[in-house]
Enzyme design. Structure first.
Site, PDB file in Angstrom:
ATOM      1  N   THR A  15      35.693  54.373  38.840  1.00  0.00           N
ATOM      2  CA  THR A  15      35.382  53.113  40.147  1.00  0.00           C
ATOM      3  C   THR A  15      35.784  52.259  40.676  1.00  0.00           C
ATOM      4  O   THR A  15      36.639  51.694  41.337  1.00  0.00           O
ATOM      5  CB  THR A  15      33.474  53.048  38.948  1.00  0.00           C
ATOM      6  OG1 THR A  15      32.998  53.843  38.973  1.00  0.00           O
ATOM      7  CG2 THR A  15      32.961  52.459  40.059  1.00  0.00           C
ATOM      8  N   VAL A  16      36.543  51.734  39.829  1.00  0.00           N
ATOM      9  CA  VAL A  16      37.013  50.279  39.612  1.00  0.00           C
ATOM     10  C   VAL A  16      38.389  50.560  39.551  1.00  0.00           C
ATOM     11  O   VAL A  16      39.281  50.166  40.853  1.00  0.00           O
ATOM     12  CB  VAL A  16      37.268  49.472  38.687  1.00  0.00           C
ATOM     13  CG1 VAL A  16      38.111  48.153  38.773  1.00  0.00           C
ATOM     14  CG2 VAL A  16      36.459  49.005  38.055  1.00  0.00           C
ATOM     15  N   GLU A 131      41.888  38.301  35.137  1.00  0.00           N
ATOM     16  CA  GLU A 131      40.321  37.900  35.844  1.00  0.00           C
ATOM     17  C   GLU A 131      38.572  38.667  36.276  1.00  0.00           C
ATOM     18  O   GLU A 131      37.319  38.549  36.424  1.00  0.00           O
ATOM     19  CB  GLU A 131      40.752  37.723  37.365  1.00  0.00           C
ATOM     20  CG  GLU A 131      39.814  36.655  37.969  1.00  0.00           C
ATOM     21  CD  GLU A 131      39.609  35.614  37.354  1.00  0.00           C
ATOM     22  OE1 GLU A 131      40.045  34.472  37.649  1.00  0.00           O
ATOM     23  OE2 GLU A 131      38.164  35.680  37.587  1.00  0.00           O
ATOM     24  N   GLY A 136      32.504  39.907  37.534  1.00  0.00           N
ATOM     25  CA  GLY A 136      33.302  40.532  38.473  1.00  0.00           C
ATOM     26  C   GLY A 136      34.674  39.819  39.453  1.00  0.00           C
ATOM     27  O   GLY A 136      35.156  38.825  39.374  1.00  0.00           O
ATOM     28  N   GLY A 189      22.422  54.712  39.203  1.00  0.00           N
ATOM     29  CA  GLY A 189      24.508  54.206  38.638  1.00  0.00           C
ATOM     30  C   GLY A 189      24.653  53.416  38.332  1.00  0.00           C
ATOM     31  O   GLY A 189      26.503  52.558  37.824  1.00  0.00           O
ATOM     32  N   LYS A 207      31.665  38.852  27.767  1.00  0.00           N
ATOM     33  CA  LYS A 207      31.573  38.304  28.588  1.00  0.00           C
ATOM     34  C   LYS A 207      31.570  36.690  28.056  1.00  0.00           C
ATOM     35  O   LYS A 207      32.316  35.825  28.985  1.00  0.00           O
ATOM     36  CB  LYS A 207      30.922  38.138  29.739  1.00  0.00           C
ATOM     37  CG  LYS A 207      31.021  39.664  29.980  1.00  0.00           C
ATOM     38  CD  LYS A 207      30.252  40.191  31.821  1.00  0.00           C
ATOM     39  CE  LYS A 207      30.709  41.420  32.741  1.00  0.00           C
ATOM     40  NZ  LYS A 207      29.464  42.046  33.315  1.00  0.00           N
ATOM     41  N   GLY A 305      30.358  46.143  40.413  1.00  0.00           N
ATOM     42  CA  GLY A 305      30.707  47.118  41.222  1.00  0.00           C
ATOM     43  C   GLY A 305      31.965  47.769  42.074  1.00  0.00           C
ATOM     44  O   GLY A 305      33.067  46.296  41.531  1.00  0.00           O
TER      45      GLY A 305
HETATM   46  P1  NAP Z   1      35.143  54.503  35.441  1.00  0.00           P
HETATM   47  O1  NAP Z   1      34.804  54.807  36.347  1.00  0.00           O
HETATM   48  O2  NAP Z   1      34.323  54.748  33.944  1.00  0.00           O
HETATM   49  O3  NAP Z   1      36.340  54.770  34.953  1.00  0.00           O
HETATM   50  C1  NAP Z   1      37.096  55.105  33.596  1.00  0.00           C
HETATM   51  C2  NAP Z   1      38.541  56.020  34.288  1.00  0.00           C
HETATM   52  O4  NAP Z   1      39.249  56.426  33.379  1.00  0.00           O
HETATM   53  C3  NAP Z   1      38.110  57.153  34.739  1.00  0.00           C
HETATM   54  O5  NAP Z   1      39.456  57.439  36.371  1.00  0.00           O
HETATM   55  C4  NAP Z   1      39.371  58.253  33.388  1.00  0.00           C
HETATM   56  O6  NAP Z   1      39.275  59.211  33.441  1.00  0.00           O
HETATM   57  C5  NAP Z   1      40.047  56.744  32.836  1.00  0.00           C
HETATM   58  N1  NAP Z   1      39.976  57.386  31.259  1.00  0.00           N
HETATM   59  C6  NAP Z   1      38.897  57.396  30.839  1.00  0.00           C
HETATM   60  N2  NAP Z   1      39.630  56.723  28.848  1.00  0.00           N
HETATM   61  C7  NAP Z   1      40.579  57.426  29.832  1.00  0.00           C
HETATM   62  C8  NAP Z   1      41.543  57.988  28.628  1.00  0.00           C
HETATM   63  N3  NAP Z   1      41.659  58.064  27.350  1.00  0.00           N
HETATM   64  N4  NAP Z   1      42.851  58.375  28.491  1.00  0.00           N
HETATM   65  C9  NAP Z   1      43.124  58.187  29.807  1.00  0.00           C
HETATM   66  N5  NAP Z   1      42.187  58.552  31.006  1.00  0.00           N
HETATM   67  C10 NAP Z   1      40.678  58.117  30.501  1.00  0.00           C
HETATM   68  O7  NAP Z   1      34.814  52.726  34.379  1.00  0.00           O
HETATM   69  P2  NAP Z   1      35.701  51.640  35.220  1.00  0.00           P
HETATM   70  O8  NAP Z   1      33.531  51.385  36.516  1.00  0.00           O
HETATM   71  O9  NAP Z   1      36.358  52.068  36.655  1.00  0.00           O
HETATM   72  O10 NAP Z   1      35.527  50.459  34.363  1.00  0.00           O
HETATM   73  C11 NAP Z   1      36.489  50.824  33.797  1.00  0.00           C
HETATM   74  C12 NAP Z   1      37.026  49.123  33.557  1.00  0.00           C
HETATM   75  O11 NAP Z   1      36.475  48.299  34.287  1.00  0.00           O
HETATM   76  C13 NAP Z   1      35.677  48.806  31.686  1.00  0.00           C
HETATM   77  O12 NAP Z   1      37.008  48.094  31.252  1.00  0.00           O
HETATM   78  C14 NAP Z   1      34.793  48.135  32.822  1.00  0.00           C
HETATM   79  O13 NAP Z   1      34.496  47.769  31.053  1.00  0.00           O
HETATM   80  C15 NAP Z   1      35.500  46.818  33.982  1.00  0.00           C
HETATM   81  N6  NAP Z   1      34.663  46.472  34.747  1.00  0.00           N
HETATM   82  C16 NAP Z   1      33.655  47.818  35.134  1.00  0.00           C
HETATM   83  C17 NAP Z   1      32.702  46.873  36.243  1.00  0.00           C
HETATM   84  C18 NAP Z   1      32.733  47.649  37.216  1.00  0.00           C
HETATM   85  O14 NAP Z   1      31.943  47.135  37.883  1.00  0.00           O
HETATM   86  N7  NAP Z   1      32.012  48.917  37.329  1.00  0.00           N
HETATM   87  C19 NAP Z   1      32.912  45.705  36.486  1.00  0.00           C
HETATM   88  C20 NAP Z   1      33.876  44.361  36.252  1.00  0.00           C
HETATM   89  C21 NAP Z   1      34.768  45.878  35.107  1.00  0.00           C
HETATM   90  P3  NAP Z   1      38.648  60.569  34.790  1.00  0.00           P
HETATM   91  O15 NAP Z   1      38.116  59.804  35.701  1.00  0.00           O
HETATM   92  O16 NAP Z   1      39.516  61.953  34.166  1.00  0.00           O
HETATM   93  O17 NAP Z   1      37.068  60.482  34.238  1.00  0.00           O
HETATM   94  N1  HSE Z   2      27.628  46.844  33.615  1.00  0.00           N
HETATM   95  C1  HSE Z   2      27.997  45.595  34.089  1.00  0.00           C
HETATM   96  C2  HSE Z   2      27.249  45.109  34.656  1.00  0.00           C
HETATM   97  C3  HSE Z   2      29.298  45.765  34.996  1.00  0.00           C
HETATM   98  O1  HSE Z   2      26.404  45.368  34.252  1.00  0.00           O
HETATM   99  O2  HSE Z   2      27.206  43.776  35.333  1.00  0.00           O
HETATM  100  C4  HSE Z   2      30.362  44.495  35.517  1.00  0.00           C
HETATM  101  O3  HSE Z   2      30.784  44.367  34.149  1.00  0.00           O
END
Ligand code: NAP
Ligand code: HSE
Length: 431
Positions: A15-16, A131, A136, A189, A207, A305
């Site tokens: 996602t990110v 950051e 977010g 999601g 956080k 997001g």
């Molecule tokens: P995500 O959608 O689950 O994406 C994770 C990515 O990492 C995927 O591309 C996955 O590959 C890859 N990956 C996971 N394990 C791996 C490994 N061992 N080797 C190589 N690649 C690997 O997660 P996300 O939501 O983008 O979140 C990423 C980070 O940002 C997390 O730390 C999360 O806490 C943080 N974050 C997320 C949000 C949010 O709103 N989503 C907001 C703030 C912070 P595949 O695609 O092939 O599965």
């Molecule tokens: N699961 C987290 C939330 C993602 O809902 O705030 C963003 O860090």
């Protein structure tokens, strides 16, 4: 002389990662002129290269081996956007030790291993940026480190988990029970794969511990040093009580000083409707900072997001480029008050709301009141509500100011007694 092109590598293109890639790719000219440096999107590591992505990326740019990114000497900036703690820590340290800049959104790894990560960054040139790990799109880390650097903070609190805020907002608005709304949040999601991170307060705790570190220079372990509870136990009776008392229930992360002691916590709390934070709804986050110089500031924005988080990651990439072009360090300077210690439960004072499921029989109220009296807890309001089950009643009560230790003992005594059917449910009241 030709301008250097800095290479950016990604570990994680979910996602990110895809959000960051998309914006850096689509707006490259605009970004480069704002950053004052040129960049190339060089490589992206994922678990499965065959998975369909929503971005323009070539097969040559993709790999399943994170060390293709970390150990590539031409890559200057590594964006760790994979999540988790074990592998993410290993790769982060490996990149920092090579003097690369690392940009991360990973609050779990920072909360757990921040001390090691920041020490390693400092030793090898200080290029770690995080950051996007808190709130977010709100640039709260920059605000604490830079904009409000003149301040000491007596209290920082806010809404740090978008998913829980979405669930609580809809429960209140629609008078709908927790389970129905959680199911909707799952379908949309919003809820993390490991649901406990959101619903039991751990994500907000990660956080909050990062904010507490930046403000006070001490790492609070969510498991050892913090009170952490989530939103699972909240019932419509609680929502209704809050509404009738011009308040709202929010999952709050809080770092509050009581003299030389610091309480770092995450729990659902009752906030007066006059508090701006109580009016921040849906997936939005809010952080209120009480600074000794500036006074109170409040920061609101989308807390989760793709695009909101990408905005924060890209701001870090811009800062990383600045350190790379200038040779300056981004080492953290945090002020630590040597006298500061984590607050014991009897040092944390406040008012409390309790919901008890008690036997509806003569003398039950008096017995319940004596449990509170024996802990020196004074009851402020008391309301009995009809229960669906014959022979049971709901008791909703609030206390005058007391402390966490007294409330804990009273709850344990009530639970052990034959007066109640379930654990007392507790909410903290913010004034
Ligand atoms: P995500 O959608 O689950 O994406 C994770 C990515 O990492 C995927 O591309 C996955 O590959 C890859 N990956 C996971 N394990 C791996 C490994 N061992 N080797 C190589 N690649 C690997 O997660 P996300 O939501 O983008 O979140 C990423 C980070 O940002 C997390 O730390 C999360 O806490 C943080 N974050 C997320 C949000 C949010 O709103 N989503 C907001 C703030 C912070 P595949 O695609 O092939 O599965
Ligand atoms: N699961 C987290 C939330 C993602 O809902 O705030 C963003 O860090």
């Amino acid at each position: 002389m030709e301008q250097k092109i800095y290479k950016i590598g990604f570990i994680g293109m979910g996602t990110v990662g895809q959000g960051v890639w998309k914006h850096l790719q689509n707006n490259q000219d605009h970004m480069q002129s704002r950053f004052g440096a040129k960049y190339e999107l060089a490589k992206a590591c994922v678990r499965d290269v065959n998975k369909k992505r929503d971005i323009v990326i070539t097969a040559e740019q993709m790999t399943e081996d994170p060390y293709d990114v970390v150990n590539d000497p031409s890559i200057d900036i590594v964006c760790e956007l994979m999540g988790g703690t074990g592998k993410a820590l290993e790769l982060t340290l490996a990149a920092l030790k090579q003097g690369k800049a690392v940009v991360s959104a990973n609050k779990a790894v920072i909360s757990k291993y921040g001390a090691e990560i920041f020490a390693t960054a400092e030793k090898f040139g200080g290029k770690y940026f995080f950051e996007a790990s808190v709130a977010g799109g709100i640039p709260i880390i920059k605000i604490l480190r830079e904009g409000l650097v003149a301040n000491s903070f007596s209290h920082i609190y806010g809404i740090l988990n978008g998913t829980c805020n979405y669930i609580l907002t809809r429960m209140e608005r629609e008078n709908a029970p927790y389970e129905a709304i959680v199911e909707d949040a799952r379908k949309l999601g919003y809820v993390e794969a490991d649901e406990s991170l959101d619903l039991d307060g751990w994500d907000a705790a990660h956080k909050t511990s990062i904010l507490a570190y930046l403000a006070h220079g001490v790492w609070a372990s969510p498991e050892k040093d913090m009170l952490v509870s989530g939103i699972r136990g909240i019932r419509l009776e609680d929502m209704l009580w809050a509404k009738e008392n011009n308040s709202r229930i929010k999952l709050v992360g809080s770092a509050r000083k009581y003299g030389d002691s610091l309480s770092v916590a995450v729990y659902p709390a009752i906030l007066p409707i006059t508090d701006v934070v109580a009016n921040v709804n849906e997936v939005y986050n809010a952080v209120a900072l009480n600074g000794d110089v500036v006074g109170r500031t409040i920061h609101i924005g989308r807390g989760a997001g793709q695009d909101a988080t990408a905005s924060a990651v890209i701001a870090d990439i811009a800062d990383a480029l600045k350190t790379l072009t200038s040779g300056a360090s981004n080492a953290l300077s945090v002020a630590k008050d040597e006298k500061l210690h984590f607050a014991a439960l009897d040092e944390i004072s406040g008012e409390f709301y309790l919901r008890l499921e008690i036997k509806d029989q003569a003398g039950a109220l008096a017995s319940m009141a004596s449990v509170f009296a024996s802990e020196g807890i004074s009851i402020e309001l008391l309301q009995q509500k009809k229960h669906d089950v014959e022979g049971r009643a709901w008791l909703l009560l609030t206390t005058h100011s007391t402390n966490e230790a007294a409330i804990k003992r009273a709850c344990e005594n009530l639970e052990a007694s034959d007066l109640t059917f379930d654990k007392p449910f507790v909410l903290r009241i913010f004034r």
